[in-house]
Design a protein around this motif. Structure first.
Motif, mmCIF file in Angstrom:
data_model
loop_
_atom_site.group_PDB
_atom_site.id
_atom_site.type_symbol
_atom_site.label_atom_id
_atom_site.label_comp_id
_atom_site.label_asym_id
_atom_site.label_seq_id
_atom_site.Cartn_x
_atom_site.Cartn_y
_atom_site.Cartn_z
ATOM 1 N N ILE A 1 15.228 11.462 1.271
ATOM 2 C CA ILE A 1 13.884 11.108 1.711
ATOM 3 C C ILE A 1 13.792 9.595 1.615
ATOM 4 C CG2 ILE A 1 11.419 11.325 1.233
ATOM 5 C CD1 ILE A 1 12.058 13.995 -0.114
ATOM 6 N N THR A 2 13.447 8.942 2.702
ATOM 7 C CA THR A 2 13.351 7.484 2.708
ATOM 8 C C THR A 2 11.916 7.065 2.989
ATOM 9 O OG1 THR A 2 13.943 7.384 5.047
ATOM 10 C CG2 THR A 2 15.723 7.115 3.470
ATOM 11 N N VAL A 3 11.575 5.872 2.499
ATOM 12 C CA VAL A 3 10.251 5.326 2.765
ATOM 13 C C VAL A 3 10.393 3.937 3.360
ATOM 14 C CG1 VAL A 3 9.056 6.592 0.959
ATOM 15 C CG2 VAL A 3 10.001 4.364 0.462
ATOM 16 N N ASN A 4 9.421 3.585 4.165
ATOM 17 C CA ASN A 4 9.354 2.267 4.741
ATOM 18 C C ASN A 4 8.883 1.310 3.648
ATOM 19 O OD1 ASN A 4 8.347 -0.034 6.156
ATOM 20 N ND2 ASN A 4 8.339 1.212 8.006
ATOM 21 N N ARG A 5 9.597 0.213 3.445
ATOM 22 C CA ARG A 5 9.273 -0.712 2.355
ATOM 23 C C ARG A 5 8.173 -1.698 2.698
ATOM 24 N NH1 ARG A 5 14.781 -3.245 0.426
ATOM 25 N NH2 ARG A 5 14.848 -3.654 2.637
ATOM 26 N N ARG A 6 7.719 -1.727 3.943
ATOM 27 C CA ARG A 6 6.671 -2.681 4.313
ATOM 28 C C ARG A 6 5.367 -2.353 3.584
ATOM 29 N NH1 ARG A 6 5.757 -2.643 10.397
ATOM 30 N NH2 ARG A 6 5.722 -0.452 9.898
ATOM 31 N N SER A 7 4.635 -3.386 3.241
ATOM 32 C CA SER A 7 3.350 -3.181 2.584
ATOM 33 C C SER A 7 2.366 -2.551 3.559
ATOM 34 C CB SER A 7 2.796 -4.511 2.083
ATOM 35 O OG SER A 7 3.615 -5.025 1.072
ATOM 36 N N ILE A 8 1.416 -1.822 3.015
ATOM 37 C CA ILE A 8 0.407 -1.137 3.822
ATOM 38 C C ILE A 8 -0.797 -2.062 3.936
ATOM 39 C CG2 ILE A 8 -1.044 0.913 3.957
ATOM 40 C CD1 ILE A 8 1.041 2.257 2.068
ATOM 41 N N ILE B 1 -0.082 7.107 5.958
ATOM 42 C CA ILE B 1 1.195 6.988 5.256
ATOM 43 C C ILE B 1 2.225 8.012 5.692
ATOM 44 C CG2 ILE B 1 0.272 5.895 3.191
ATOM 45 C CD1 ILE B 1 0.297 8.681 1.867
ATOM 46 N N VAL B 2 1.826 9.008 6.485
ATOM 47 C CA VAL B 2 2.739 10.102 6.821
ATOM 48 C C VAL B 2 3.976 9.600 7.564
ATOM 49 C CG1 VAL B 2 1.700 10.798 9.029
ATOM 50 C CG2 VAL B 2 2.785 12.500 7.575
ATOM 51 N N ASP B 3 3.860 8.565 8.368
ATOM 52 C CA ASP B 3 5.023 8.056 9.097
ATOM 53 C C ASP B 3 5.887 7.139 8.242
ATOM 54 O OD1 ASP B 3 3.040 6.122 9.023
ATOM 55 O OD2 ASP B 3 3.670 5.205 10.915
ATOM 56 N N ARG B 4 5.461 6.811 7.052
ATOM 57 C CA ARG B 4 6.231 5.937 6.158
ATOM 58 C C ARG B 4 7.179 6.711 5.243
ATOM 59 N NH1 ARG B 4 4.186 0.707 5.821
ATOM 60 N NH2 ARG B 4 2.299 0.416 7.023
ATOM 61 N N VAL B 5 7.032 8.024 5.162
ATOM 62 C CA VAL B 5 7.896 8.864 4.333
ATOM 63 C C VAL B 5 8.656 9.797 5.273
ATOM 64 C CG1 VAL B 5 7.981 10.521 2.447
ATOM 65 C CG2 VAL B 5 6.216 8.766 2.456
#
Length: 193
Positions: free
Chosen positions: A87-94, A68-72
């Motif tokens: 701070i942004t996060v990737n909205r794609r499901s994991i 998850i580190v690359d998603r935040v």
């Protein structure tokens, strides 16, 4: 050309005029130093916030930090002209395979939330077209087509529980960082060591 993925802003630390005036009143002898104090506090707080988001997510969910580190992501650092950082996060499901997924005769067993086991009946783990492991489920009774099975997105994880735990910590850290910066400037200006 890089693929752009949708992102959502989770935490935005921004300074309004009231906070700036408050710091200016505290720093009467060094008014021109207040924006620097706030810039430093914003940058330190945002780095702390990202670390806390990742740590709390791994505490509550069955996912490891490298997944998850690359998603935040942290936005550009705050500057004197722009006292904010996002701070942004990737909205794609994991992918479900990242949540401690294991193949069983019944299907795939995973731990999305710690302490709660999720069974995906009829699902299986295989290598996808890009060479990565995924959890798949058949769409029909035929061999093909296949459908990837996903867990929650980082946005869902934030809204579900992590945000309620982390946001008060971030606010407290920011207040303490501003207070420490003000004290440092007052000591520096007064010449007391």
């Amino acid at each position: 050309m890089p693929v752009r993925t949708p992102t959502t802003a989770l935490v935005e630390i921004e300074v309004d005029e009231a906070k700036l005036r408050n710091v200016l009143q505290t720093l009467t002898s060094a008014k021109n130093r207040a924006p620097g104090v706030l810039r430093s506090a914003i940058n330190r707080s945002s780095t702390y916030a990202r670390r806390e988001i990742l740590t709390e997510t791994t505490k509550q969910y069955g996912i490891k930090r490298p997944n998850i580190v690359d998603r935040v992501q942290l936005g550009p650092r705050a500057e004197l002209a722009r006292l904010s950082r996002t701070i942004t996060v990737n909205r794609r499901s994991i992918g479900l395979v990242n949540f401690s997924a294991k193949q069983t005769p019944v299907g795939v067993v995973s731990t999305v939330r710690k302490g709660a086991v999720r069974v995906s009946r009829g699902a299986f783990i295989a290598v996808g077209a890009q060479g990565n492991r995924h959890v798949f489920r058949r769409k029909t009774r035929d061999r093909l087509p296949l459908k990837s099975v996903y867990g929650p997105s980082m946005t869902h994880i934030w809204n579900d529980s992590v945000g309620r735990v982390v946001q008060p910590r971030i606010d407290r850290f920011f207040r303490d960082a501003v207070r420490a910066g003000v004290q440092r400037e007052v000591i520096k200006r007064s010449g007391v060591r």
